[in-house]
Design an enzyme around this catalytic site. Structure first.
Site, short mmCIF file in Angstrom:
data_model
loop_
_atom_site.label_atom_id
_atom_site.label_comp_id
_atom_site.label_asym_id
_atom_site.label_seq_id
_atom_site.Cartn_x
_atom_site.Cartn_y
_atom_site.Cartn_z
N CYS A 46 -2.25 -12.49 6.84
CA CYS A 46 -2.38 -12.16 5.42
C CYS A 46 -2.50 -13.40 4.55
O CYS A 46 -3.41 -13.51 3.72
CB CYS A 46 -1.20 -11.32 4.97
SG CYS A 46 -1.22 -10.90 3.22
N CYS A 51 -5.51 -11.23 3.57
CA CYS A 51 -5.44 -10.66 2.22
C CYS A 51 -5.59 -11.69 1.11
O CYS A 51 -6.40 -11.51 0.19
CB CYS A 51 -4.11 -9.94 2.02
SG CYS A 51 -3.47 -9.07 3.44
N LYS A 54 -8.95 -13.78 1.08
CA LYS A 54 -10.04 -12.82 0.90
C LYS A 54 -10.13 -12.36 -0.54
O LYS A 54 -11.23 -12.26 -1.12
CB LYS A 54 -9.82 -11.63 1.84
CG LYS A 54 -10.98 -10.69 1.97
CD LYS A 54 -10.75 -9.74 3.15
CE LYS A 54 -9.41 -9.04 3.07
NZ LYS A 54 -9.18 -8.12 4.19
N TYR A 182 -13.21 -1.82 6.74
CA TYR A 182 -12.92 -2.43 5.44
C TYR A 182 -13.13 -3.93 5.46
O TYR A 182 -13.58 -4.52 4.45
CB TYR A 182 -11.52 -2.05 4.95
CG TYR A 182 -10.38 -2.73 5.66
CD1 TYR A 182 -9.85 -3.92 5.19
CD2 TYR A 182 -9.79 -2.16 6.78
CE1 TYR A 182 -8.79 -4.55 5.82
CE2 TYR A 182 -8.73 -2.78 7.43
CZ TYR A 182 -8.24 -3.97 6.94
OH TYR A 182 -7.20 -4.60 7.58
N GLU A 186 -15.74 -5.70 2.95
CA GLU A 186 -15.24 -6.70 2.01
C GLU A 186 -16.04 -8.00 2.11
O GLU A 186 -16.47 -8.56 1.09
CB GLU A 186 -13.76 -6.97 2.27
CG GLU A 186 -12.86 -5.85 1.79
CD GLU A 186 -11.40 -6.07 2.14
OE1 GLU A 186 -10.54 -5.58 1.37
OE2 GLU A 186 -11.10 -6.73 3.15
N HIS A 448 -6.11 5.72 -23.73
CA HIS A 448 -7.53 5.76 -24.10
C HIS A 448 -7.93 4.49 -24.86
O HIS A 448 -7.16 4.00 -25.68
CB HIS A 448 -7.79 6.98 -24.97
CG HIS A 448 -9.22 7.19 -25.31
ND1 HIS A 448 -10.14 7.64 -24.39
CD2 HIS A 448 -9.90 6.99 -26.48
CE1 HIS A 448 -11.32 7.71 -24.98
NE2 HIS A 448 -11.20 7.33 -26.25
N GLU A 453 -7.36 6.93 -17.24
CA GLU A 453 -7.01 8.19 -17.89
C GLU A 453 -7.74 9.38 -17.27
O GLU A 453 -7.30 10.53 -17.40
CB GLU A 453 -7.31 8.12 -19.39
CG GLU A 453 -8.78 8.09 -19.74
CD GLU A 453 -9.02 8.11 -21.24
OE1 GLU A 453 -8.38 8.92 -21.93
OE2 GLU A 453 -9.84 7.30 -21.71
#
Length: 464
Positions: A46, A51, A54, A182, A186, A448, A453
């Site tokens: 990681c 992670c 990356k 993934y 990525e 908003h 939302e």
């Protein structure tokens, strides 16, 4: 909590990744005698080649998009921006070096003995050898993670794995990415954003197996819009070097030329060379350590967590598993809630840093229908152009999906493709862990104007 054990250590941790470091330092903080062995850089995949770097590179790629979008908001750049690959690599290396020191300090603070070298069991489940020196421990945690895997085929030696992508030299003008998971998606997005011509080859008819079907089709279309050339139902038969180029022969008989080829076709557990046979630790059919619900292996005093075992391959999952083991072995008398329980694997949120981002929590639609019944699931879906892109000139769209189990009204699946998806879904994951219902979502006032939302304003079920 010092013990009277005749062993050198109360706990020996093999592997200095996120899960191993968490287990070692927390156990030591509770008074246990702890050693941790690591042959590479602290922090594991990681921190060093996963992670963290990356996402740093994903941020870098995102600036290219931002420069383009700025024109729509009145910003005019006098000169075209230029990208310095070597500068990015140097900055990344500096940050990773800083994190390596942070991890070392985390271990040194509570008194963990850090052993630099490859650890393996010898003779039994309580004896570990590192650099020729033997140590004994009452309990052992194996947290050695996983590594990229490249299948056998002619020219396999010319293929790169994900670990090598952060320090490529020179920057590849033409990159081929083999794989549809993934990691493949990525890196395809990242290098496309940084300026490479990217071709992604996937042997299946879709990317991101295991993700929601609507989500994976949507993100593939968005990636294609950004410039990634995704080709389905195709595999690499061979790779050969032709001067400065690599020539890929595809199973369809076509050839493809590239400067670099990344194979992101899977990962395997790091169990080789650990002496697990000597300890009596059993592996499953994939080579991972078999564990029970409390992460005990077939040997009661040997535990396994993270990617080397049979659970989800995610850093936060390894951290959570580490605390379950530490609480069981070295209880914290100050913790009123009692020992931690294993995480709810059905509702682990995750993100994929493609462009645009992906984030999900809970079941896919297919898995939900299998789990609860085909007629027990109501689907709410929407896609739209975010407010940001009404002026940016980009055609990027956002996708959101909710899955509701009818009998309980509980939201059992939440999926998003769009900017900052991970940041948005993390908050909803808390609600889902608490059992939030669609009625709770409907009663929640949206902020908003935001993309988030939309998750609390979807009222009409999707049809078809």
């Amino acid at each position: 909590m010092r013990t009277s054990s005749p062993n050198d250590f109360d706990l020996f941790v093999i592997g200095g990744g996120s899960g191993g470091v968490r287990a070692a330092r927390m156990a030591a903080a509770r008074g246990a005698r702890v050693a941790l062995a690591e042959s590479g850089a602290l922090g594991g995949t990681c921190v060093n080649v996963g992670c963290i770097p990356k996402k740093l590179y994903s941020y870098a790629a995102g600036y290219a998009e931002a420069f383009e979008e700025a024109e729509g908001y009145g910003w005019h750049l006098a000169e075209a921006p230029t990208f310095n690959w070597r500068h990015l690599k140097a900055q990344r290396a500096k940050e990773i070096g800083r994190l390596n020191e942070v991890y070392l300090n985390l271990l040194n603070g509570p008194g963990v003995r850090v052993l630099r070298g490859h650890a393996r069991f010898v003779d039994n489940a309580h004896t570990i050898e590192v650099n020729g020196e033997r140590h004994t421990a009452q309990h052992v945690i194996v947290a050695t993670g996983g590594r990229p895997f490249v299948p056998e085929f002619p020219g396999r030696e010319h293929a790169l794995v994900s670990d090598a992508m952060f320090d490529l030299e020179p920057f590849p003008k033409r990159l081929v990415v083999a794989g549809g998971g993934y990691i493949a998606c990525e890196f395809a997005s990242i290098f496309n954003g940084l300026g490479a011509q990217v071709t992604q080859l996937q042997r299946r008819a879709h990317v991101l197996t295991g993700f929601d079907e609507d989500l994976r089709h949507f993100v593939a279309a968005e990636m294609v819009k950004t410039g990634v050339d995704i080709r389905f139902n195709v595999q690499v038969s061979s790779i050969r070097r032709d001067g400065a180029e690599l020539v890929l022969m595809l199973d369809r008989g076509q050839d493809l030329r590239a400067d670099a080829v990344l194979f992101a076709t899977g990962r395997v557990p790091n169990t080789e060379g650990l002496g697990l046979d000597a300890a009596g630790v059993q592996l499953d059919e994939k080579g991972a350590i078999r564990v029970d619900a409390q992460y005990r292996s077939s040997v009661p005093t040997v535990y396994a967590l993270g990617d080397v075992s049979t659970r989800l391959q995610l850093t936060p999952v390894a951290l959570a598993e580490a605390m379950v083991v530490v609480d069981a072995l070295f209880p914290d008398p100050k913790r009123r809630a009692g020992p931690r329980q294993p995480p709810d694997y059905d509702f682990v949120p995750t993100a994929v840093f493609t462009h645009p981002n992906i984030a999900t929590c809970g079941y896919t639609e297919r898995a939900a229908r299998v789990r609860f019944g085909d007629d027990k699931i109501t689907v709410y879906c929407t896609e739209f152009k975010s407010l940001r892109h009404t002026l940016s000139g980009r055609s990027e769209r956002t996708f959101m999906k909710l899955l509701v189990e009818n009998d309980s009204d509980r939201v059992v699946g939440l999926h998003m493709v769009g900017a900052d998806a991970g940041e948005i879904v993390q908050g909803f994951a808390v609600a889902m862990q608490a059992g939030a219902t669609k009625a709770h979502f409907d009663r929640t006032i949206g902020i908003h104007p935001t993309s988030a939302e939309e998750f609390v304003t979807m009222r009409e079920p999707s049809v078809g």
